[in-house]
Design an enzyme around this catalytic site. Sequence first.
Site, PDB file in Angstrom:
ATOM      1  N   CYS A  17       0.820  -1.213   0.000  1.00  0.00           N
ATOM      2  CA  CYS A  17       0.000   0.000   0.000  1.00  0.00           C
ATOM      3  C   CYS A  17       0.858   1.269   0.000  1.00  0.00           C
ATOM      4  CB  CYS A  17      -0.975  -0.026   1.175  1.00  0.00           C
ATOM      5  SG  CYS A  17      -2.448   0.969   0.890  1.00  0.00           S
ATOM      6  N   HIS A  56      -3.992  -5.309   0.068  1.00  0.00           N
ATOM      7  CA  HIS A  56      -3.659  -5.881   1.376  1.00  0.00           C
ATOM      8  C   HIS A  56      -3.776  -7.406   1.382  1.00  0.00           C
ATOM      9  CE1 HIS A  56      -3.251  -2.150   3.723  1.00  0.00           C
ATOM     10  NE2 HIS A  56      -4.068  -1.662   2.804  1.00  0.00           N
ATOM     11  N   GLU A  88      -2.818  -9.279   3.633  1.00  0.00           N
ATOM     12  CA  GLU A  88      -3.052  -9.726   5.012  1.00  0.00           C
ATOM     13  C   GLU A  88      -4.508  -9.561   5.422  1.00  0.00           C
ATOM     14  OE1 GLU A  88      -3.278  -5.478   5.412  1.00  0.00           O
ATOM     15  OE2 GLU A  88      -1.988  -6.768   4.215  1.00  0.00           O
TER      16      GLU A  88
END
Length: 375
Positions: free
Chosen positions: A258, A344, A346
């Site tokens: 990001c 993302h 995660e």
Amino acid sequence: MKYQSKKKALLLLEDGTIFYGKAVGNNEGTAYGEVCFNTGMTGYQEIFTDPSYFGQLMVTTNAHIGNYGTNVDEDESGSVKIAGLICKNFSYEYSRPIADHSLEEFLRNSNLFAISDVDTRALVSHIRDQGAMNAVISTEVEDIEKLRESLKKVPNMEGLELASKVSTKEPYFFGNPDAQYKIAALDIGIKNNILRNLAKRDAYIKVFPYNATFKEMNDWQPDGFFISNGPGDPEPLHEAAEVAKEIMANNYPLFGICLGHQVIALANGISTYKMHNGHRGINHPVLNLLTGKGEITSQNHGFAISREETEANPEIEITHVHLNDKTVAGIRVKNKNVFSVQYHPEASPGPHDAEYLFDQFFEMIASTVNKDALV
């Protein structure tokens, strides 16, 4: 239902548009920030505690917010980071057995002002057409002119450096000290679940402040480097870009997510720009150009890197593109151990299609470590 006589509240946008609602919990308050919206059906607690949202007024497009309560283990940082919440239906009661608080208690404990009963469909439609802008939410519905004057003083997100507001002040460690690998992470707004994903792959992480130097990070003798997500405009992060340059100059393994992705682009001479609306949600489609496979991803960003400059850079390869608007979603540096993504992997909650990127990072580290051992 609680709070039958909830206080009147309003949302005043920078362009003068007003939406009316009610104060959550019958509270009084006022909050300022850039208004943005997230389309995720779940994950409100993770959104509220994500450092990438620092200083923003969050509009949740899901019609019901708060219905499953909150759980302390699902915080993405040590505190709430959004400036305020705007929603349609606020649930004061919750039904999830593992929840430890209602969302109302969570917001009250965090001193976060929120308003509900807003026509969020009309609001989001307006923002999509007119673009991201500053706004204020308040119970001071009788003094709109005062709010309008105060709103003029709120700084624009473009050009705003916010990493220093959310980064750790001192280095700290995460994971097992006896792990196989050591990762030096530059915290410009790092999420807890990123640290968990690194640690569960047998890594011990030392997290450094946003203004740490390459020397300070490298003195720990890590096996790889990571640059995190975070809030604000990437352009002012000159120190972080310099760290990325030095990591690349030494060809150490480097992974960015990001804001970290944008910093790596800046370190390679690629500019960034503020998007009309940004991408915020957990169902964004991305095409992996290396495999030809599509991925559903979690995204949260209001800036992007220039596709034209990326394509013109002979040292950079675009690895992923966003299928809705063809923006760059991932890059790698040719002949270097460096790659990054705009989304993302995660995600929690959210799709796990991109979790392989953490494995890819550790495969890169392992090959580098093994290569060094043979020298």
